[in-house]
Design a protein around this motif. Structure first.
Motif, PDB file in Angstrom:
ATOM      1  N   ALA A  67      60.714  17.189  59.577  1.00  0.00           N
ATOM      2  CA  ALA A  67      60.759  18.119  60.709  1.00  0.00           C
ATOM      3  C   ALA A  67      62.156  18.718  60.851  1.00  0.00           C
ATOM      4  N   ASP A  68      63.189  17.881  60.739  1.00  0.00           N
ATOM      5  CA  ASP A  68      64.563  18.376  60.840  1.00  0.00           C
ATOM      6  C   ASP A  68      64.892  19.328  59.700  1.00  0.00           C
ATOM      7  N   GLN A  69      64.422  18.990  58.515  1.00  0.00           N
ATOM      8  CA  GLN A  69      64.706  19.834  57.352  1.00  0.00           C
ATOM      9  C   GLN A  69      64.022  21.191  57.489  1.00  0.00           C
ATOM     10  N   ALA A  70      62.854  21.191  58.111  1.00  0.00           N
ATOM     11  CA  ALA A  70      62.174  22.462  58.350  1.00  0.00           C
ATOM     12  C   ALA A  70      62.985  23.300  59.330  1.00  0.00           C
ATOM     13  N   GLU A  71      63.533  22.626  60.329  1.00  0.00           N
ATOM     14  CA  GLU A  71      64.344  23.333  61.315  1.00  0.00           C
ATOM     15  C   GLU A  71      65.599  23.932  60.665  1.00  0.00           C
ATOM     16  N   LEU A  72      66.152  23.225  59.716  1.00  0.00           N
ATOM     17  CA  LEU A  72      67.341  23.721  59.012  1.00  0.00           C
ATOM     18  C   LEU A  72      66.998  24.799  57.981  1.00  0.00           C
ATOM     19  N   GLY A  73      65.709  24.972  57.702  1.00  0.00           N
ATOM     20  CA  GLY A  73      65.311  25.985  56.735  1.00  0.00           C
ATOM     21  C   GLY A  73      65.345  25.509  55.295  1.00  0.00           C
ATOM     22  N   VAL A  74      65.591  24.222  55.108  1.00  0.00           N
ATOM     23  CA  VAL A  74      65.643  23.697  53.738  1.00  0.00           C
ATOM     24  C   VAL A  74      64.229  23.540  53.180  1.00  0.00           C
ATOM     25  N   ILE A  75      63.280  23.186  54.051  1.00  0.00           N
ATOM     26  CA  ILE A  75      61.882  23.200  53.623  1.00  0.00           C
ATOM     27  C   ILE A  75      61.107  24.223  54.455  1.00  0.00           C
ATOM     28  N   ASP A  76      60.015  24.716  53.881  1.00  0.00           N
ATOM     29  CA  ASP A  76      59.299  25.817  54.515  1.00  0.00           C
ATOM     30  C   ASP A  76      58.117  25.367  55.352  1.00  0.00           C
ATOM     31  N   GLN A  77      57.525  24.243  54.978  1.00  0.00           N
ATOM     32  CA  GLN A  77      56.291  23.852  55.663  1.00  0.00           C
ATOM     33  C   GLN A  77      56.136  22.340  55.603  1.00  0.00           C
ATOM     34  N   VAL A  78      55.758  21.765  56.749  1.00  0.00           N
ATOM     35  CA  VAL A  78      55.494  20.333  56.808  1.00  0.00           C
ATOM     36  C   VAL A  78      53.987  20.126  56.790  1.00  0.00           C
TER      37      VAL A  78
END
Lengths: 341, 320
Positions: A216-227
């Motif tokens: 979830a945090d990585q999605a917020e940072l834009g490092v991942i696109d979809q959880v």
């Protein structure tokens, strides 16, 4: 599972720590489906391929050909084992350089045959031992990243468990990066981070929170696109359902990417990683003398020139013949007797 | 009243601002002489670390350096606090080094050959690569590509900067991707590894030089030797992860002592220029354009979908 990103900080830090650490443990759960298990559930057909054609076959990285609905794909992923024997054989999912070179071989095969690539990321990190260093694990990782970043075919990345540092990012460069809900992605293991920055491995939970390593945090940072949500109490409780959800997400992305011209695809992939990072631009001159106070008079010619240089108005002067002056950092920060490694 | 010890510590005879002890041979070295000797121990040849300004002075022609992007400064994207907030660590590093970040890049010339050069400074937070270092390295690579100038990167880094989390990790992807394009454009890249070059910096741009050089005895490795020894419990051979070890295993072209480094670069740059640009017919009707004569052309591999020099540059390696 409740997604708790650090931006909505829990007033109770202990609870947040607990929550993040639970995810770290889920990401590492040995019963969690790994690359081959997921592929076997997702794919109608699958043929595993072996070997890097250079040294040996690394069981910590698997790959091959498969069919996901209408897409024929090449897959490459880290592979851990569910039992101890298997895990030892797979080196706990920690690849040697030949694993990454097998990956590179398969990526280039995919490019030639115009097949999309799906990578599955799940590793504590590349193997740090002597054999690994001797055969150039760093070069293999860098090369794998480079090949993926310019690969002229669609690449979908799925982080399914542990996304551990350089060993993970070697397979982590694609047009789209997906992650399972309890996956983690970090620059160093929480234990490693804790022992370096907190000087105690017991602070691993604090390090896990500070690094914001949850999906979830990585999605917020834009490092991942979809959880991608996991079933029930986590992926280990239902492999088939996890694979089904993952497959739906992957196939949807493959459908999208299949329609894009390959030039635009490669350009967009470059842009995706090119834009990552955060910084600011400040006034060109550092008001150093104020902060350093009494030390300022120790600063020599080079430092003053550097001040000018930073304003963009001057060039650095000096030549090899000139004796190099003592280093400002040595004087200000630490006794020159100490050479740390 | 202070207690008087019967003996004085020996080192007091050597005020640290005047003398430095060589960590290899134990020789006490007069600082001025050490500086004159390019911070190489005259007795045993130990290479002390070089700060970035000294490094640039060592390699570049006098007055030739023009720094770019000196105004880039790190921020704290994660709100990272360990025992000390990240921003405080940055501030302390800035004050103690007089630098704004662990990398400096710009253009200059070496023996009259114009180059794009990027150099790192270990004194700034262990030379660690966060967003700013990654960005500077990438901008240097992109400038080398667009200006068709050879690229020299002098690495000195413990690896990715933990305080920026995965954003630091993504700098590996960013820099390697940019180097892929540089290679596709036929512009040479010389990587110079100095003590230490480890972790994410070695596992990205430092390892990917067309020519890889290193200074003698420089520590170069993927995992810190402590990590390898601790977690793996293997006996490590003497000289493990040193420059000479990498040379033996085929990951370096040469180990070059510091006094010869500039001459070595000049020799390379004389022989090693960007591939010539040849005019080609554009395939998307925007008129003739220049592109480099690369491997793809030699192999006659012309993909209809590839319509620009841009695309040629992003071509994956080793096709055909």
């Amino acid at each position: 599972m409740q997604a708790g990103t650090l931006h909505e900080r829990d007033p109770d830090h202990a609870a947040l720590r607990e929550q993040v650490w639970t995810r770290v443990q889920l990401a590492r759960n040995v019963r969690r489906p790994h690359a081959l298990e997921l592929m076997r559930h997702m794919a109608a057909e699958i043929v595993e391929l072996h070997g890097d054609r250079l040294f040996r076959d690394d069981p910590a990285i698997v790959g091959g050909l498969a069919r996901l609905d209408r897409h024929r794909i090449v897959f490459v992923g880290h592979q851990k084992g569910a039992e101890t024997d298997e895990n030892i054989r797979r080196n706990f999912g920690m690849p040697h350089p030949e694993g990454y070179r097998k990956g590179i071989r398969l990526f280039q095969l995919a490019e030639r045959l115009k097949l999309p690539v799906v990578t599955i990321v799940d590793t504590p990190g590349a193997f740090p031992g002597q054999a690994s260093e001797e055969r150039g694990v760093a070069e293999a990782i860098a090369r794998s990243i480079q090949v993926l970043s310019g690969l002229r075919t669609p690449v979908v990345v799925v982080i399914t468990g542990e996304g551990g540092s350089g060993g993970a990012v070697a397979l982590g460069v694609g047009d789209v990066v997906l992650a399972l809900e309890n996956a983690i992605y970090s620059v160093i293991s929480p234990e490693g981070c804790a022992s370096i920055l907190w000087r105690s491995p017991e602070a691993a939970q604090d390090a896990a929170v500070a690094m914001r390593l949850t999906a979830a945090d990585q999605a917020e940072l834009g490092v991942i696109d979809q959880v991608v949500a996991e079933p029930g109490q986590g992926a280990h409780t239902d492999h088939a359902d996890t694979a089904k959800r993952l497959k739906a997400a992957i196939v949807a992305r493959l459908d999208e990417l299949a329609d894009q011209p390959v030039d635009a695809l490669v350009q967009a992939r470059y842009g995706r990683f090119r834009d990552m990072g955060a910084w600011t631009t400040v006034e060109p001159v550092v008001p150093r003398s104020e902060r350093i106070g009494g030390l300022a008079e120790r600063w020599g010619l080079t430092d003053r020139l550097r001040g000018l240089l930073e304003s963009g108005r001057a060039t650095l002067t000096g030549s090899v013949e000139q004796p190099l002056r003592p280093q400002a950092g040595d004087l200000a920060d630490e006794p020159p007797l100490r050479e740390e490694v | 009243m202070p207690i008087k010890l019967p003996f004085r510590p020996r080192r007091q005879e050597f005020p640290p601002d005047l003398w430095t002890r060589c960590p290899d041979c134990g020789e006490m070295l007069y600082n001025k002489q050490l500086e004159k000797n390019l911070r190489v121990c005259p007795k045993c040849g130990h290479h002390f670390r070089l700060r970035v300004d000294a490094r640039l002075r060592l390699l570049l022609d006098q007055n030739s350096f023009a720094e770019r992007d000196g105004a880039l400064k790190s921020v704290d994207p994660l709100g990272f606090i360990d025992q000390k907030p990240y921003l405080d660590r940055l501030e302390a590093a800035e004050v103690s080094t007089g630098l704004r970040e662990a990398a400096v890049w710009g253009t200059g010339s070496i023996g009259g050959h114009r180059v794009v050069i990027c150099a790192m400074d270990f004194a700034f937070m262990g030379g660690s690569m966060g967003s700013v270092v990654g960005e500077k390295v990438t901008r240097a690579i992109e400038a080398a590509r667009s200006d068709r100038l050879p690229l020299v990167i002098v690495s000195s880094s413990g690896g990715a900067r933990m305080q920026e989390g995965t954003l630091a990790l993504m700098q590996l992807a960013k820099t390697c991707a940019a180097l892929g394009r540089l290679a596709g454009a036929g512009v040479p890249y010389i990587s110079v590894m100095t003590d230490p070059t480890t972790g994410g910096v070695f596992a990205s741009f430092a390892a990917l030089g067309d020519v890889n050089l290193a200074e003698p005895r420089a520590l170069i490795g993927f995992a810190g030797a402590r990590v390898a020894a601790g977690t793996i419990a293997e006996e490590l051979p003497p000289g493990f992860q040193r420059a000479e070890f990498l040379l033996e295993h085929g990951f370096l072209d040469e180990v070059v002592p510091r006094p010869q480094l500039r001459d070595r670069l000049i020799a390379l740059l004389r022989l090693f220029r960007p591939a010539p640009l040849v005019p080609v017919e554009s395939q998307n009707g925007t008129g003739p354009m220049l592109r480099s004569l690369g491997l793809m052309d030699v192999l006659g591999d012309r993909d209809e979908t590839r319509g620009s020099a841009e695309a040629a540059g992003s071509q994956g390696p080793a096709r055909g």
